[in-house]
Design a protein around this motif. Structure first.
Motif, PDB file in Angstrom:
ATOM      1  N   UNK A  88     -30.798 -17.351 -48.495  1.00 58.07           N
ATOM      2  CA  UNK A  88     -30.089 -16.199 -47.956  1.00 58.07           C
ATOM      3  C   UNK A  88     -28.947 -15.729 -48.859  1.00 58.07           C
ATOM      4  N   UNK A  89     -28.656 -16.503 -49.915  1.00 57.43           N
ATOM      5  CA  UNK A  89     -27.540 -16.167 -50.808  1.00 57.43           C
ATOM      6  C   UNK A  89     -27.985 -15.735 -52.201  1.00 57.43           C
ATOM      7  N   UNK A  90     -29.177 -16.197 -52.614  1.00 58.02           N
ATOM      8  CA  UNK A  90     -29.681 -15.893 -53.955  1.00 58.02           C
ATOM      9  C   UNK A  90     -31.028 -15.199 -53.862  1.00 58.02           C
ATOM     10  N   UNK A  91     -31.295 -14.315 -54.794  1.00 63.41           N
ATOM     11  CA  UNK A  91     -32.609 -13.661 -54.854  1.00 63.41           C
ATOM     12  C   UNK A  91     -33.630 -14.638 -55.431  1.00 63.41           C
ATOM     13  N   UNK A  92     -34.897 -14.310 -55.294  1.00 67.54           N
ATOM     14  CA  UNK A  92     -35.951 -15.152 -55.874  1.00 67.54           C
ATOM     15  C   UNK A  92     -35.763 -15.289 -57.382  1.00 67.54           C
ATOM     16  N   UNK A  93     -35.377 -14.191 -58.040  1.00 66.61           N
ATOM     17  CA  UNK A  93     -35.162 -14.240 -59.492  1.00 66.61           C
ATOM     18  C   UNK A  93     -33.985 -15.146 -59.839  1.00 66.61           C
ATOM     19  N   UNK A  94     -32.920 -15.082 -59.066  1.00 68.37           N
ATOM     20  CA  UNK A  94     -31.768 -15.951 -59.320  1.00 68.37           C
ATOM     21  C   UNK A  94     -32.129 -17.414 -59.111  1.00 68.37           C
ATOM     22  N   UNK A  95     -32.942 -17.696 -58.113  1.00 63.77           N
ATOM     23  CA  UNK A  95     -33.398 -19.070 -57.875  1.00 63.77           C
ATOM     24  C   UNK A  95     -34.261 -19.535 -59.032  1.00 63.77           C
ATOM     25  N   UNK A  96     -35.148 -18.676 -59.506  1.00 64.16           N
ATOM     26  CA  UNK A  96     -35.982 -18.982 -60.676  1.00 64.16           C
ATOM     27  C   UNK A  96     -35.091 -19.285 -61.888  1.00 64.16           C
ATOM     28  N   UNK A  97     -34.088 -18.453 -62.098  1.00 66.18           N
ATOM     29  CA  UNK A  97     -33.205 -18.612 -63.255  1.00 66.18           C
ATOM     30  C   UNK A  97     -32.420 -19.914 -63.202  1.00 66.18           C
TER      31      UNK A  97
END
Length: 111
Positions: A88-97
């Motif tokens: 709920x705090x990070x986007x999928x791309x941010x999680x990937x990164x």
């Protein structure tokens, strides 16, 4: 004609690999910022201030089956035990990164 096709193929492969490497570098650079903002409080230098053995060092990641991009993304997304969920705090791309950054740093022994 055969030489021309070979030259075109080699050029394409070089350009493609350069693009992929650039994208990876950009992702881990973003992952560095995300890690600093959201993870370093508990996992400074790949450690774990709450449960020492559950750190982000290569040996521990392997021991606990967390040594793949999918596994790290899953725990960042959904959390586990004391680890908060970040879906709920990070986007999928941010999680990937950030997952790519963690695995990269584990390979470097967090140096």
């Amino acid at each position: 004609m055969k030489k021309l096709l070979t030259l075109l193929l080699v050029t394409f492969l070089l350009l493609t690999s350069t693009f992929v490497l650039s994208a990876s570098a950009a992702n881990t650079a973003n992952g560095t910022q995300i890690f600093s903002a959201h993870c370093a409080g508990c996992h400074i230098n790949g450690g774990n201030i709450i449960r020492r053995g559950k750190n982000l060092k290569k040996q521990a990641l392997k021991k606990y089956g967390m040594d793949s991009i999918e596994a790290v993304k899953s725990i960042v997304t959904n959390g586990k035990n004391n680890m908060s969920a970040y879906k709920d705090r990070l986007s999928e791309q941010e999680i990937q990164d950030v997952a790519a950054y963690v695995l990269e740093q584990a390979e470097k022994n967090w140096h």
